[in-house]
Design an enzyme around this catalytic site. Structure first.
Site, PDB file in Angstrom:
ATOM      1  N   HIS A 173       0.792  -1.153   0.155  1.00  0.00           N
ATOM      2  CA  HIS A 173      -0.117   0.130   0.019  1.00  0.00           C
ATOM      3  C   HIS A 173       0.708   1.384  -0.144  1.00  0.00           C
ATOM      4  CE1 HIS A 173      -3.683   2.505   1.400  1.00  0.00           C
ATOM      5  NE2 HIS A 173      -2.644   3.130   1.817  1.00  0.00           N
ATOM      6  N   GLU A 174       1.960   1.329   1.024  1.00  0.00           N
ATOM      7  CA  GLU A 174       2.548   2.421   1.026  1.00  0.00           C
ATOM      8  C   GLU A 174       3.582   2.845  -0.148  1.00  0.00           C
ATOM      9  OE1 GLU A 174       2.071   4.524   3.226  1.00  0.00           O
ATOM     10  OE2 GLU A 174       0.918   3.431   4.508  1.00  0.00           O
ATOM     11  N   HIS A 177       1.662   4.274  -2.988  1.00  0.00           N
ATOM     12  CA  HIS A 177       1.662   5.664  -2.906  1.00  0.00           C
ATOM     13  C   HIS A 177       2.618   6.420  -3.575  1.00  0.00           C
ATOM     14  CE1 HIS A 177      -1.906   6.448  -0.579  1.00  0.00           C
ATOM     15  NE2 HIS A 177      -1.421   5.813   0.717  1.00  0.00           N
ATOM     16  N   TYR A 188      -4.191  14.532  -2.599  1.00  0.00           N
ATOM     17  CA  TYR A 188      -4.685  13.967  -1.561  1.00  0.00           C
ATOM     18  C   TYR A 188      -5.786  14.431  -0.656  1.00  0.00           C
ATOM     19  CZ  TYR A 188      -3.738  10.197   1.936  1.00  0.00           C
ATOM     20  OH  TYR A 188      -3.960   8.929   2.766  1.00  0.00           O
ATOM     21  N   GLU A 197      -5.699   6.629  -2.294  1.00  0.00           N
ATOM     22  CA  GLU A 197      -6.006   5.580  -1.228  1.00  0.00           C
ATOM     23  C   GLU A 197      -6.458   4.159  -1.943  1.00  0.00           C
ATOM     24  OE1 GLU A 197      -5.438   4.958   1.905  1.00  0.00           O
ATOM     25  OE2 GLU A 197      -4.026   6.393   1.683  1.00  0.00           O
ATOM     26  N   ASP A 270     -10.681  13.258   7.640  1.00  0.00           N
ATOM     27  CA  ASP A 270      -9.757  12.422   6.913  1.00  0.00           C
ATOM     28  C   ASP A 270      -9.476  13.165   5.371  1.00  0.00           C
ATOM     29  OD1 ASP A 270      -8.480  10.053   6.129  1.00  0.00           O
ATOM     30  OD2 ASP A 270     -10.397   9.227   5.457  1.00  0.00           O
ATOM     31  N   HIS A 275      -9.702   7.971   3.242  1.00  0.00           N
ATOM     32  CA  HIS A 275      -9.680   6.593   3.676  1.00  0.00           C
ATOM     33  C   HIS A 275     -11.151   6.149   3.764  1.00  0.00           C
ATOM     34  CE1 HIS A 275      -5.760   7.968   5.169  1.00  0.00           C
ATOM     35  NE2 HIS A 275      -5.129   6.847   4.871  1.00  0.00           N
TER      36      HIS A 275
HETATM   37 ZN   LIG Z   1      -2.716   5.370   2.151  1.00  0.00          ZN
END
Ligand SMILES: [Zn+2]
Length: 353
Positions: A173-174, A177, A188, A197, A270, A275
């Protein structure tokens, strides 16, 4: 010199969203409070760093050497907050005595190799950018994040969250990005942030399924199930199969992800739901994968990713995914039934609006 609004343009990309940490903090979870404060500090520092460089976001110059080999460097923060100290294992080194260092090394290798071997992308930037991973960050830090040029993992508090480096979907996931940053640069915030996301969740689960040789039917479609500590075993951060059901407990609160546009979150939390609303395209990706296989769905999504732009919204995303699928149908890489499958899946989540 034009100054960018960093809060929008730069993905801070923490795996555990603030609204969950805030719930934990309200429930007297000390580690979550510390992590919240630390996250704020990291965000501030990041913004300062960018403004230093003539007000221009200069991520690609932020420190990683580009040798075209995408070498891994794992650093041990030893509970401190300084990054790139104490190199614990670099590309080609034998395994370390520390299993967290080894997991960060191994899983980032799985992610890198997936992008290279399956999608023919040479590391995050497609130019062999080195992968910098900092583990044992802070004291009981309950998060992991991509910082524009490197990854940082906390050890968790050992009760609610365990070590963040021990999870392949978190690392996938990271690092995705990073790929988004070097392709579309999706802002974002709001719908473009939710797409940012979403793409990270897509490749987080896809790479995990690929590594475990699981089919869409066999997979659990959860993000973060491996980082839940003993108190919350069985819960996760997100479910792509059933958004809104990943967690429901006194400490974290309830999963707020919708699985349909009719429940689209319009609040300010958020970054306007990055998310949260990602649950909507997540569910569509799951539905497509169940029909044509996660590998084909991911191939289509990866191609779409190359044609996205920073402010893309959900409707535009649907169009771009269908266009990408059409191209792959034309080249014979996916069968023509994929188009209807994709249209049906998006329709099932209320898209396009
Ligand atoms: Zn993320």
């Amino acid at each position: 010199m034009h100054k960018k609004d960093c809060s929008k343009s730069l993905c801070q990309c923490f795996i555990v969203p603030n609204y969950i940490l805030e719930n934990l903090a309200q429930n007297e979870v000390e580690a979550a409070r510390i992590s919240l404060a630390k996250s704020r500090q990291v965000r501030r520092r990041r913004i300062m760093r960018e403004y230093d460089i003539n007000g221009v976001v200069a991520l690609t110059d932020a420190g990683s050497e580009r040798k075209g080999e995408s070498a891994r460097h794992v650093y041990d923060c030893k509970g401190g907050t300084k990054l790139r100290q104490n190199e614990a294992r670099k590309e080609g080194d034998r395994s370390s005595g520390d299993s967290v260092v080894n997991h960060a090394y191994d899983y980032s290798g799985v992610v890198r190799d997936y992008f290279k071997d399956v999608l023919h992308r040479n590391s995050i930037d497609n130019q062999g950018l080195d992968l910098i991973l900092n583990v044992h960050y802070g004291n009981k830090f309950t998060n992991a994040y991509w910082d524009g040029d490197e990854m940082v993992f906390g050890d968790g508090d050992g009760v609610i969250f365990s070590n963040f480096a021990n999870s392949l979907d978190v690392i996938g996931h990271e690092l995705t990005h990073g790929v988004t940053q070097f392709t579309s640069g999706l802002e974002y915030e709001g719908q473009s942030g939710a797409l940012n996301e979403h793409l990270s969740d897509v490749f987080g689960v896809t790479i995990k399924q690929f590594h475990l040789k699981q089919s869409a039917q066999e997979a659990d479609w959860l993000i973060g199930a491996d980082i839940m500590g003993p108190t919350l075993k069985g819960q996760a951060l997100r479910s792509m199969k059933a958004p809104g059901t990943a967690f429901d407990n006194k400490l974290m609160g309830k999963d707020m992800q919708p699985d349909h546009m009719k429940n689209f979150y319009r609040g300010e939390q958020d970054n306007h739901g990055v998310h949260i609303n990602s649950g909507i395209p997540n569910k569509a990706f799951y539905l497509v994968s169940m029909e044509i296989g996660t590998d084909k769905a991911a191939l289509i999504w990866f191609n779409a990713m190359q044609n996205l732009f920073a402010t893309a919204n959900f409707n535009q995303f649907v169009q771009i995914v269908i266009k990408a699928a059409q191209k792959l149908v034309d080249s014979g890489e996916v069968t023509d039934t994929a188009i209807k499958t994709i249209e049906d899946a998006f329709k099932a989540v209320g898209l396009p609006e």
